[in-house]
Motif scaffolding. Structure first.
Motif, short mmCIF file in Angstrom:
data_model
loop_
_atom_site.label_atom_id
_atom_site.label_comp_id
_atom_site.label_asym_id
_atom_site.label_seq_id
_atom_site.Cartn_x
_atom_site.Cartn_y
_atom_site.Cartn_z
N GLY A 45 0.82 -1.20 0.00
CA GLY A 45 0.00 0.00 0.00
C GLY A 45 0.86 1.25 0.00
N ARG A 46 1.04 1.83 -1.15
CA ARG A 46 1.87 3.04 -1.27
C ARG A 46 1.28 4.19 -0.46
N VAL A 47 -0.04 4.36 -0.52
CA VAL A 47 -0.70 5.44 0.22
C VAL A 47 -0.42 5.32 1.71
N SER A 48 -0.61 4.14 2.26
CA SER A 48 -0.40 3.98 3.70
C SER A 48 1.07 4.15 4.07
N PRO A 99 -1.19 9.94 11.15
CA PRO A 99 -1.83 8.71 11.61
C PRO A 99 -2.52 8.01 10.44
N VAL A 100 -2.29 6.73 10.31
CA VAL A 100 -2.86 5.96 9.21
C VAL A 100 -3.40 4.65 9.75
N LEU A 101 -4.56 4.27 9.22
CA LEU A 101 -5.19 3.00 9.59
C LEU A 101 -5.33 2.15 8.33
N VAL A 102 -4.96 0.88 8.45
CA VAL A 102 -5.03 -0.03 7.31
C VAL A 102 -5.79 -1.30 7.67
N SER A 103 -6.43 -1.88 6.67
CA SER A 103 -7.05 -3.20 6.84
C SER A 103 -5.97 -4.23 7.10
N GLU A 151 2.45 -4.39 6.64
CA GLU A 151 3.88 -4.13 6.46
C GLU A 151 4.15 -2.65 6.23
N THR A 152 3.24 -1.95 5.60
CA THR A 152 3.45 -0.55 5.25
C THR A 152 3.46 0.36 6.47
N VAL A 153 2.93 -0.13 7.58
CA VAL A 153 2.93 0.64 8.84
C VAL A 153 3.83 -0.05 9.86
#
Length: 161
Positions: free
Chosen positions: A111-114, A123-127, A134-136
């Motif tokens: 996820g490039r955006v995340s 702050p970012v939230l991912v499924s 991995e992106t966070v």
């Protein structure tokens, strides 16, 4: 891991290049331009979580949401969602963000955006799907395990607002 599990094949992971220094430098010039920041969702596809994002917004009627879409030519506000045109320069999107959400229902490889939001300390939230965790850097506070449940997203967003 998925290839090993499904096909007993080893794989090499190569992440896409992100020019972190340029990204941070560009963002520092624009991050304070927007007075009423909110929750940013980038995408316009159901597999990227568009319907979940809309449900989250409906649960948070007093929170500003900014949805960026390739199918919008000029911004329009519907309730608490401002639909915005896709931007070529990513900082023109992130400058609107108090929080970035990536509620994908598909198993994204990455996820490039995340990752960009994470590198910018937004702050970012991912499924909890595919390569998104991995992106966070696997940071538990950024990963939504019940990713199909808008109420769980709402609660996690409120922790960041």
């Amino acid at each position: 891991q998925k290839l090993m599990l499904l096909y007993n094949k080893k794989s090499l992971v190569e992440y896409p290049f992100i020019d972190e220094a340029r990204l941070k430098n560009d963002f520092s010039k624009f991050e304070n331009q927007i007075e009423h920041k909110g929750v940013v969702f980038i995408g316009d596809s159901p597999i990227k979580g568009l319907e979940i994002a809309k449900e989250i917004a409906s649960l948070m009627p007093t929170t500003n949401f900014y949805f960026f879409s390739r199918f919008i030519n000029s911004s329009k506000k519907i309730n608490n969602i401002t639909w915005m045109a896709w931007e070529k320069n990513e900082v023109d999107i992130y400058k609107y963000a108090k929080v970035v959400i990536v509620p994908s229902i598909c198993e994204e490889g990455y996820g490039r955006v995340s990752r960009e939001a994470f590198l910018l300390n937004i702050p970012v939230l991912v499924s909890n799907r595919g390569g998104l965790p991995e992106t966070v850097d696997g940071k538990h506070s950024c990963i939504v395990n019940g990713y199909l449940n808008p109420q769980i997203w709402k609660e996690k967003i409120e922790n960041f607002l």
